[in-house]
Design a protein around this motif. Structure first.
Motif, PDB file in Angstrom:
ATOM      1  N   TYR A   1       0.851  -1.194   0.000  1.00 35.77           N
ATOM      2  CA  TYR A   1       0.000   0.000   0.000  1.00 35.77           C
ATOM      3  C   TYR A   1       0.884   1.241   0.000  1.00 35.77           C
ATOM      4  CZ  TYR A   1      -3.913   3.096   0.785  1.00 35.77           C
ATOM      5  OH  TYR A   1      -4.868   4.078   0.617  1.00 35.77           O
ATOM      6  N   VAL A   2       0.603   2.160  -0.920  1.00 33.07           N
ATOM      7  CA  VAL A   2       1.356   3.410  -1.020  1.00 33.07           C
ATOM      8  C   VAL A   2       0.362   4.568  -1.014  1.00 33.07           C
ATOM      9  CG1 VAL A   2       2.944   4.791  -2.423  1.00 33.07           C
ATOM     10  CG2 VAL A   2       3.181   2.291  -2.347  1.00 33.07           C
ATOM     11  N   PRO A   3       0.527   5.558  -0.128  1.00 35.67           N
ATOM     12  CA  PRO A   3      -0.355   6.736  -0.172  1.00 35.67           C
ATOM     13  C   PRO A   3      -0.240   7.419  -1.535  1.00 35.67           C
ATOM     14  CG  PRO A   3       0.912   6.683   1.863  1.00 35.67           C
ATOM     15  CD  PRO A   3       1.500   5.628   0.967  1.00 35.67           C
ATOM     16  N   GLY A   4      -1.337   8.021  -2.004  1.00 34.79           N
ATOM     17  CA  GLY A   4      -1.327   8.560  -3.364  1.00 34.79           C
ATOM     18  C   GLY A   4      -1.837   9.979  -3.469  1.00 34.79           C
ATOM     19  N   GLY A   5      -2.300  10.323  -4.668  1.00 37.42           N
ATOM     20  CA  GLY A   5      -2.748  11.679  -4.947  1.00 37.42           C
ATOM     21  C   GLY A   5      -1.575  12.613  -5.123  1.00 37.42           C
ATOM     22  N   LYS A   6      -1.711  13.831  -4.598  1.00 34.40           N
ATOM     23  CA  LYS A   6      -0.634  14.816  -4.729  1.00 34.40           C
ATOM     24  C   LYS A   6       0.572  14.433  -3.873  1.00 34.40           C
ATOM     25  CE  LYS A   6      -3.694  18.701  -5.780  1.00 34.40           C
ATOM     26  NZ  LYS A   6      -4.171  20.051  -5.373  1.00 34.40           N
TER      27      LYS A   6
END
Length: 436
Positions: A136-141
């Motif tokens: 799991y990798v945090p995303g978005g900006k």
């Protein structure tokens, strides 16, 4: 807003020190009832409906309009293109970090082993890699390529067949740096999904998302709660608390360096914790002055200021021996030994996620490129936990191969113990191999 942020000071020799330290270290659990209920509903729907529920939640929470989960799978060519698209300096930095992380973790690989006893019985251990792991990798900006490298590379070094990475892309936004890191780390599949629904998909499997053996990587409160909920169906790395740094300093390091080291954790979020321990009261005052002068220069000043005000501390001790004792009590995620002879203190350090030795070793290099993993135990769990590593992606199977003589010898012992436990079939099974 005042430019002065006064850090609370604790005296390790004060009668109320233990109580004040307990209060300082206290941190609430990652979840609450409302979050747990929301996550439970999402997990149940994804488990029951698979891609349909995953698509519904992804379109809703990430504000996208995909018609099938397959559309959210990032082609391998896109990863390769991202690696070429980022600025050369970033690509070179990623490549240097990946090489160092890979080299360090190669040293952690464990080999299978066997030995033969005098009667010919063979005992041993077979080490095998997990088949498939979810990252799991945090995303978005937000861009956390270091998280990709630190989680995926040890898995690949361990021999994991397939690494499946999930990263949310709210409003269709995704960082080229993250995709480039995935290419360098040889991630096998990237899917732009996130939240509890992504954890559920990895844990239970859907038509598009393969079921994994273990889920690793950081996320928000919903992700952390989902990981805790699916533990047992799959393995997880850990439930991480806020980031922490503990600096032990003899008073001879540049106070600006120490202030910035404390900021390096405080800027993560308001719950992060930065603690400085020193036997030099005057030095604590110098660091306080550095904090007041340097804090306004930070882009994330308000976050760091709240972290330092609410959870930061200076601890005055009698000497470095007492400093180490307090450090072991805290069991920090990151421990900096900013002293003249850090090696002399090392044998006494019992509990720490990562230890940064000497005045010139900033914790920040460990976050990105030193080589050791930056996924570390928090909230005192360094008392019984270790950094993420190759061993977290490997399993160990015991090997027992009895010779006829060994079967007879061991069978007699097993028979006595089994009958002592009133387990007749156990005893008779062993007795069949006993030589008459």
């Amino acid at each position: 807003m005042s430019t002065v942020t006064t850090i609370k000071t604790l005296d390790a020799n004060a009668p109320d020190f233990n109580a004040r330290l307990d209060e300082l270290l206290a941190w609430e659990s990652v979840s609450d009832g409302a979050v747990a209920a929301t996550v439970a509903a999402i997990l149940a729907e994804v488990k029951a409906e698979g891609d349909a529920a995953l698509l519904r939640y992804t379109n809703r929470f990430d504000r996208v309009s995909a018609t099938a989960v397959a559309e959210l799978v990032v082609p391998a060519a896109r990863l390769a293109a991202a690696l070429q698209a980022i600025p050369a300096a970033q690509r070179e930095a990623l490549e240097a970090a990946a090489a160092r992380i890979r080299s360090y973790h190669e040293h952690q690989k464990q080999a299978s082993w066997q030995y033969t006893e005098a009667d010919g019985t063979v005992l041993g251990q077979q080490v095998t890699a997990m088949q498939r792991v979810g990252l799991y990798v945090p995303g978005g900006k937000a861009s956390y390529p270091s998280s990709v490298l630190m989680n995926a590379i040890p898995a690949k070094v361990a021999g994991v067949d397939e690494v499946v990475m999930v990263v949310p892309a709210p409003d269709g936004e995704i960082s080229d740096l993250v995709l480039a890191a995935a290419a360098l780390a040889e991630v096998d599949m990237v899917i732009t999904i996130g939240g509890a629904q992504a954890v559920a998909a990895l844990a239970y499997g859907t038509a598009t998302v393969p079921k994994v053996d273990k889920i690793v990587g950081p996320g928000n409160i919903y992700v952390a709660t989902a990981k805790r909920s699916v533990f047992g169906t799959v393995a997880i790395d850990m439930i991480a608390g806020p980031s922490e740094i503990l600096v032990v300093c003899d008073g001879a390091t540049d106070p600006d360096w120490i202030a910035m080291d404390l900021f390096s954790q405080a800027e993560h979020d308001e719950q992060a914790q930065s603690i400085l321990i020193s036997p030099d009261a005057g030095f604590l005052g110098q660091v306080q002055a550095s904090i007041n002068r340097l804090l306004p220069t930070l882009a994330r000043e308000s976050i760091a200021r709240q972290s330092l005000s609410e959870r930061g501390a200076f601890i005055l001790v009698s000497d470095l021996a007492q400093a180490v004792a307090v450090s072991n009590r805290i069991a920090p995620e990151h421990l900096e030994l900013s002293v003249a002879d850090p090696q002399s203190l090392l044998p006494a350090i019992r509990h720490a996620g990562a230890i940064f030795m000497g005045r010139h070793t900033a914790e920040a290099v460990g976050d990105y490129c030193a080589g050791p993993n930056h996924v570390l135990p928090t909230s005192g769990t360094a008392r019984f936990s270790s950094p993420l590593g190759v061993y977290d992606f490997q399993k160990r199977s015991s090997i027992i191969h009895c010779s006829p003589e060994g079967a007879s010898t061991l069978g007699k012992v097993a028979s006595v113990l089994a009958r002592g436990e009133s387990l007749e079939a156990h005893a008779r099974s062993a007795e069949y191999r006993v030589r008459k």
